[in-house]
Motif scaffolding. Structure first.
Motif, PDB file in Angstrom:
ATOM      1  N   GLY A 115      -7.054  -3.144 -20.520  1.00 31.83           N
ATOM      2  CA  GLY A 115      -6.276  -1.937 -20.306  1.00 31.83           C
ATOM      3  C   GLY A 115      -6.642  -0.894 -21.341  1.00 31.83           C
ATOM      4  O   GLY A 115      -7.572  -1.072 -22.143  1.00 31.83           O
ATOM      5  N   PHE A 116      -5.902   0.198 -21.343  1.00 37.68           N
ATOM      6  CA  PHE A 116      -6.194   1.336 -22.209  1.00 37.68           C
ATOM      7  C   PHE A 116      -5.371   1.237 -23.496  1.00 37.68           C
ATOM      8  O   PHE A 116      -4.135   1.279 -23.448  1.00 37.68           O
ATOM      9  CB  PHE A 116      -5.848   2.625 -21.471  1.00 37.68           C
ATOM     10  N   PRO A 117      -5.989   1.132 -24.665  1.00 39.31           N
ATOM     11  CA  PRO A 117      -5.253   1.007 -25.925  1.00 39.31           C
ATOM     12  C   PRO A 117      -4.812   2.375 -26.448  1.00 39.31           C
ATOM     13  O   PRO A 117      -5.449   2.965 -27.321  1.00 39.31           O
ATOM     14  CB  PRO A 117      -6.272   0.339 -26.855  1.00 39.31           C
ATOM     15  N   ILE A 118      -3.721   2.865 -25.959  1.00 41.48           N
ATOM     16  CA  ILE A 118      -3.306   4.253 -26.199  1.00 41.48           C
ATOM     17  C   ILE A 118      -3.010   4.521 -27.667  1.00 41.48           C
ATOM     18  O   ILE A 118      -3.278   5.624 -28.167  1.00 41.48           O
ATOM     19  CB  ILE A 118      -2.092   4.610 -25.310  1.00 41.48           C
ATOM     20  N   VAL A 119      -2.492   3.523 -28.384  1.00 43.32           N
ATOM     21  CA  VAL A 119      -2.198   3.732 -29.807  1.00 43.32           C
ATOM     22  C   VAL A 119      -3.496   3.793 -30.599  1.00 43.32           C
ATOM     23  O   VAL A 119      -3.667   4.650 -31.480  1.00 43.32           O
ATOM     24  CB  VAL A 119      -1.275   2.621 -30.336  1.00 43.32           C
ATOM     25  N   ALA A 120      -4.425   2.904 -30.299  1.00 44.78           N
ATOM     26  CA  ALA A 120      -5.706   2.898 -31.011  1.00 44.78           C
ATOM     27  C   ALA A 120      -6.504   4.164 -30.724  1.00 44.78           C
ATOM     28  O   ALA A 120      -7.146   4.731 -31.621  1.00 44.78           O
ATOM     29  CB  ALA A 120      -6.510   1.663 -30.622  1.00 44.78           C
ATOM     30  N   HIS A 121      -6.472   4.647 -29.498  1.00 45.17           N
ATOM     31  CA  HIS A 121      -7.179   5.887 -29.167  1.00 45.17           C
ATOM     32  C   HIS A 121      -6.506   7.092 -29.824  1.00 45.17           C
ATOM     33  O   HIS A 121      -7.183   8.018 -30.274  1.00 45.17           O
ATOM     34  CB  HIS A 121      -7.218   6.090 -27.650  1.00 45.17           C
ATOM     35  N   GLY A 122      -5.190   7.091 -29.840  1.00 42.84           N
ATOM     36  CA  GLY A 122      -4.451   8.204 -30.435  1.00 42.84           C
ATOM     37  C   GLY A 122      -4.123   9.294 -29.427  1.00 42.84           C
ATOM     38  O   GLY A 122      -4.759   9.423 -28.371  1.00 42.84           O
ATOM     39  N   GLY A 123      -3.128  10.102 -29.790  1.00 37.96           N
ATOM     40  CA  GLY A 123      -2.637  11.125 -28.886  1.00 37.96           C
ATOM     41  C   GLY A 123      -3.671  12.183 -28.546  1.00 37.96           C
ATOM     42  O   GLY A 123      -3.809  12.577 -27.385  1.00 37.96           O
ATOM     43  N   ARG A 124      -4.402  12.653 -29.549  1.00 43.53           N
ATOM     44  CA  ARG A 124      -5.372  13.718 -29.299  1.00 43.53           C
ATOM     45  C   ARG A 124      -6.466  13.272 -28.347  1.00 43.53           C
ATOM     46  O   ARG A 124      -6.821  13.999 -27.403  1.00 43.53           O
ATOM     47  CB  ARG A 124      -5.983  14.180 -30.625  1.00 43.53           C
ATOM     48  N   THR A 125      -7.001  12.080 -28.562  1.00 49.79           N
ATOM     49  CA  THR A 125      -8.058  11.567 -27.693  1.00 49.79           C
ATOM     50  C   THR A 125      -7.558  11.401 -26.261  1.00 49.79           C
ATOM     51  O   THR A 125      -8.265  11.728 -25.297  1.00 49.79           O
ATOM     52  CB  THR A 125      -8.573  10.218 -28.230  1.00 49.79           C
ATOM     53  N   THR A 126      -6.325  10.896 -26.123  1.00 52.01           N
ATOM     54  CA  THR A 126      -5.770  10.701 -24.785  1.00 52.01           C
ATOM     55  C   THR A 126      -5.546  12.038 -24.080  1.00 52.01           C
ATOM     56  O   THR A 126      -5.832  12.187 -22.885  1.00 52.01           O
ATOM     57  CB  THR A 126      -4.459   9.901 -24.861  1.00 52.01           C
ATOM     58  N   ARG A 127      -5.064  13.030 -24.816  1.00 52.44           N
ATOM     59  CA  ARG A 127      -4.899  14.376 -24.245  1.00 52.44           C
ATOM     60  C   ARG A 127      -6.237  14.931 -23.761  1.00 52.44           C
ATOM     61  O   ARG A 127      -6.347  15.489 -22.671  1.00 52.44           O
ATOM     62  CB  ARG A 127      -4.322  15.328 -25.303  1.00 52.44           C
ATOM     63  N   GLU A 128      -7.254  14.784 -24.596  1.00 51.67           N
ATOM     64  CA  GLU A 128      -8.571  15.303 -24.243  1.00 51.67           C
ATOM     65  C   GLU A 128      -9.138  14.576 -23.026  1.00 51.67           C
ATOM     66  O   GLU A 128      -9.799  15.185 -22.180  1.00 51.67           O
ATOM     67  CB  GLU A 128      -9.511  15.175 -25.437  1.00 51.67           C
ATOM     68  N   MET A 129      -8.881  13.264 -22.946  1.00 53.95           N
ATOM     69  CA  MET A 129      -9.337  12.490 -21.790  1.00 53.95           C
ATOM     70  C   MET A 129      -8.702  13.023 -20.505  1.00 53.95           C
ATOM     71  O   MET A 129      -9.387  13.226 -19.489  1.00 53.95           O
ATOM     72  CB  MET A 129      -8.983  11.023 -21.958  1.00 53.95           C
ATOM     73  N   THR A 139      -2.173  -4.015 -27.328  1.00 49.25           N
ATOM     74  CA  THR A 139      -1.213  -2.926 -27.524  1.00 49.25           C
ATOM     75  C   THR A 139       0.184  -3.352 -27.094  1.00 49.25           C
ATOM     76  O   THR A 139       1.181  -2.985 -27.719  1.00 49.25           O
ATOM     77  CB  THR A 139      -1.667  -1.681 -26.744  1.00 49.25           C
ATOM     78  N   ARG A 140       0.274  -4.133 -26.041  1.00 49.97           N
ATOM     79  CA  ARG A 140       1.573  -4.606 -25.556  1.00 49.97           C
ATOM     80  C   ARG A 140       2.319  -5.410 -26.618  1.00 49.97           C
ATOM     81  O   ARG A 140       3.547  -5.366 -26.690  1.00 49.97           O
ATOM     82  CB  ARG A 140       1.388  -5.461 -24.297  1.00 49.97           C
ATOM     83  N   VAL A 141       1.594  -6.168 -27.428  1.00 54.24           N
ATOM     84  CA  VAL A 141       2.257  -6.989 -28.455  1.00 54.24           C
ATOM     85  C   VAL A 141       2.229  -6.323 -29.828  1.00 54.24           C
ATOM     86  O   VAL A 141       2.578  -6.945 -30.833  1.00 54.24           O
ATOM     87  CB  VAL A 141       1.628  -8.398 -28.523  1.00 54.24           C
ATOM     88  N   GLY A 142       1.804  -5.079 -29.898  1.00 51.56           N
ATOM     89  CA  GLY A 142       1.825  -4.345 -31.155  1.00 51.56           C
ATOM     90  C   GLY A 142       0.671  -4.637 -32.091  1.00 51.56           C
ATOM     91  O   GLY A 142       0.701  -4.240 -33.264  1.00 51.56           O
ATOM     92  N   ASP A 143      -0.376  -5.309 -31.606  1.00 52.06           N
ATOM     93  CA  ASP A 143      -1.541  -5.624 -32.450  1.00 52.06           C
ATOM     94  C   ASP A 143      -2.582  -4.513 -32.275  1.00 52.06           C
ATOM     95  O   ASP A 143      -3.646  -4.699 -31.686  1.00 52.06           O
ATOM     96  CB  ASP A 143      -2.114  -6.983 -32.051  1.00 52.06           C
ATOM     97  N   HIS A 144      -2.265  -3.348 -32.841  1.00 57.20           N
ATOM     98  CA  HIS A 144      -3.118  -2.176 -32.645  1.00 57.20           C
ATOM     99  C   HIS A 144      -4.427  -2.290 -33.425  1.00 57.20           C
ATOM    100  O   HIS A 144      -5.440  -1.711 -33.018  1.00 57.20           O
ATOM    101  CB  HIS A 144      -2.348  -0.917 -33.039  1.00 57.20           C
ATOM    102  N   ALA A 145      -4.418  -3.049 -34.521  1.00 57.82           N
ATOM    103  CA  ALA A 145      -5.644  -3.242 -35.292  1.00 57.82           C
ATOM    104  C   ALA A 145      -6.688  -3.993 -34.465  1.00 57.82           C
ATOM    105  O   ALA A 145      -7.878  -3.647 -34.471  1.00 57.82           O
ATOM    106  CB  ALA A 145      -5.345  -3.989 -36.583  1.00 57.82           C
ATOM    107  N   SER A 146      -6.246  -5.035 -33.748  1.00 56.97           N
ATOM    108  CA  SER A 146      -7.186  -5.787 -32.909  1.00 56.97           C
ATOM    109  C   SER A 146      -7.702  -4.935 -31.767  1.00 56.97           C
ATOM    110  O   SER A 146      -8.878  -5.027 -31.381  1.00 56.97           O
ATOM    111  CB  SER A 146      -6.508  -7.040 -32.355  1.00 56.97           C
ATOM    112  N   ALA A 147      -6.848  -4.083 -31.208  1.00 57.34           N
ATOM    113  CA  ALA A 147      -7.286  -3.184 -30.146  1.00 57.34           C
ATOM    114  C   ALA A 147      -8.348  -2.210 -30.663  1.00 57.34           C
ATOM    115  O   ALA A 147      -9.362  -1.968 -29.995  1.00 57.34           O
ATOM    116  CB  ALA A 147      -6.095  -2.422 -29.581  1.00 57.34           C
ATOM    117  N   ALA A 148      -8.132  -1.688 -31.865  1.00 58.38           N
ATOM    118  CA  ALA A 148      -9.096  -0.755 -32.453  1.00 58.38           C
ATOM    119  C   ALA A 148     -10.427  -1.449 -32.728  1.00 58.38           C
ATOM    120  O   ALA A 148     -11.503  -0.885 -32.476  1.00 58.38           O
ATOM    121  CB  ALA A 148      -8.520  -0.154 -33.725  1.00 58.38           C
TER     122      ALA A 148
END
Length: 443
Positions: A85-99, A65-74
């Motif tokens: 670490g926590f891949p916040i972009v791959a998880h998405g806003g809704r999932t992070t809110r729910e967490m 996520t730090r280097v913008g490779d969100h596909a690899s994180a997913a």
């Protein structure tokens, strides 16, 4: 420091949490932890909130996520592969809110930490998750961690600051400028870089800012540096809400548990005696493995207790003239940069291009690499060569030669000092780090 700007949202205001602790006379302690899954990260937040300390939470992101490779994180999440670490972009806003809600942390102040020179995607993701705080900067998250051209990082950070300021009332941004490379960077440069990034954030709309400083090799020198940081922040950021955040030593950490805990306690004592509002801790496991949730909670509680019982000694005071020299060096650097151009976005790259800012031992292509530092016989970090920086009373010109053995010795100085004290309790007091003494021994 001005009043905190309020906000409403799914999590508590980060700035307001620090301000409340400051009003209560308590140090905020914060971990650096991050875990890949919702279950792990949620459990970590829950534990930090429940620690016996004044805490704020952290979501530290993974390397993809730090280097913008969100596909690899997913893909790593899908395949249950290890992430650091926590891949916040791959998880998405809704999932992070729910967490956050499931962890019972809906009103808990949380900061996203990441390390990206190009952070816009991360900033948008944390906003979507209802979070209001992050950290980094155009210099501090470019030169140490990437090959991204500085001008590109400046442009990306300018846009990111503006998006954060526009979309999140009271959003908070912390400069990482006081932590360059973690070690061997003389304090005056750390202070100047932190202040300059604070000016950059203010220029791009942020009104809640923190300025960082990483514990270095000398307690008295660090006292002088933190005083200089406060002085310059007051001069340049007086119309914003700002506070200071100290980092427990970022370099090679002691390998013994007693040595590591002594260094942690020393950083908490430094924070307490200097009026620093927030401390980022490290754990006794740093030299051996990735810290667990339990390691982090223990570090938070240890630091909080050390801050509550902190005592000062005559040896804590800077030497005569030391504080004034450090403040003068930092101010000269800040002024030299700001005189290059009225636009801080253009001044920062120009300063590095001319060598007015030059980070020792940093190999980034935009760093002049003329500056070098050393640890003197009293444990202070000093300039060996200042290159073209506006620093007086040190050699100029080309960088001084440092051999591999000498460099290794400097990198291991703090580790060896605290481990030796831990392994030899009978050592004379004048050779012990202050943290190795009990409060009763300090007169």
């Amino acid at each position: 420091m001005s009043a905190v700007v309020g906000r409403t949202g799914p999590t508590g205001s980060f700035a307001a949490a620090v301000a409340a602790a400051r009003s209560a006379g308590e140090l905020v302690v914060q971990p650096r932890m991050g875990f890949p899954t919702v279950e792990q990260m949620g459990a970590g937040l829950r534990a930090v909130r429940g620690a016996r300390a004044r805490t704020v939470g952290t979501i530290t992101l993974d390397s993809y996520t730090r280097v913008g490779d969100h596909a690899s994180a997913a893909r790593a999440l899908e395949r249950d592969e290890e992430l650091n670490g926590f891949p916040i972009v791959a998880h998405g806003g809704r999932t992070t809110r729910e967490m956050i809600a499931a962890a019972g942390a809906g009103d808990f102040a949380i900061q996203v930490r990441h390390g990206s020179p190009l952070p816009l995607g991360i900033v948008r993701a944390l906003i979507d998750a209802g979070l209001d705080a992050t950290e980094g900067g155009p210099v501090s998250y470019c030169l140490p961690y990437s090959r991204t051209p500085l001008t590109e990082a400046v442009e990306a950070w300018a846009r990111s600051c503006e998006v954060l300021a526009e979309r999140v009332p009271g959003a908070h941004l912390e400069s990482f400028g006081g932590c360059m490379l973690g070690q061997l960077c003389p304090p005056s440069l750390l202070v100047a870089l932190s202040v300059l990034e604070g000016i950059f954030f203010r220029r791009h709309g942020l009104r809640s800012i923190s300025l960082s400083y990483a514990q270095q090799t000398s307690f008295p020198q660090d006292v002088a540096a933190l005083a200089a940081l406060r002085r310059l922040a007051g001069e340049y950021l007086g119309d914003t809400d700002w506070h200071v955040v100290l980092y427990t030593y970022m370099g090679v950490f002691p390998r013994t548990v007693p040595g590591a805990l002594a260094l942690l306690r020393e950083s908490a004592r430094l924070a307490a005696v200097t009026g620093t509002e927030r401390l980022i801790v490290k754990t006794s496991a740093e030299a051996h493995r990735i810290p667990t949730v339990e390691d982090n909670v223990h570090a938070l509680e240890t630091a909080a207790e050390a801050a509550r019982t902190a005592a000062t000694t005559p040896a804590d005071r800077p030497e005569e003239g030391e504080a004034e020299q450090l403040l003068g060096e930092a101010r000269d650097m800040v002024e030299a940069v700001l005189e290059l151009h009225s636009d801080i976005d253009r001044a920062l790259p120009a300063a590095f291009a001319r060598g007015y800012l030059d980070v020792p031992y940093c190999l980034h292509a935009d760093n002049a690499q003329l500056a070098r530092s050393h640890i003197d016989r009293r444990g202070r970090l000093r300039w060996s060569s200042a290159g073209r920086m506006p620093v007086r009373d040190v050699p100029g010109g080309t960088a001084a030669s440092v051999g591999a053995e000498e460099l290794l010795g400097m990198l291991s100085h703090v580790q060896n000092t605290f481990d030796r004290a831990a392994l030899d309790p009978a050592a004379p007091h004048d050779s012990l780090p202050a943290a190795g003494r009990t409060r009763q021994e300090v007169k």
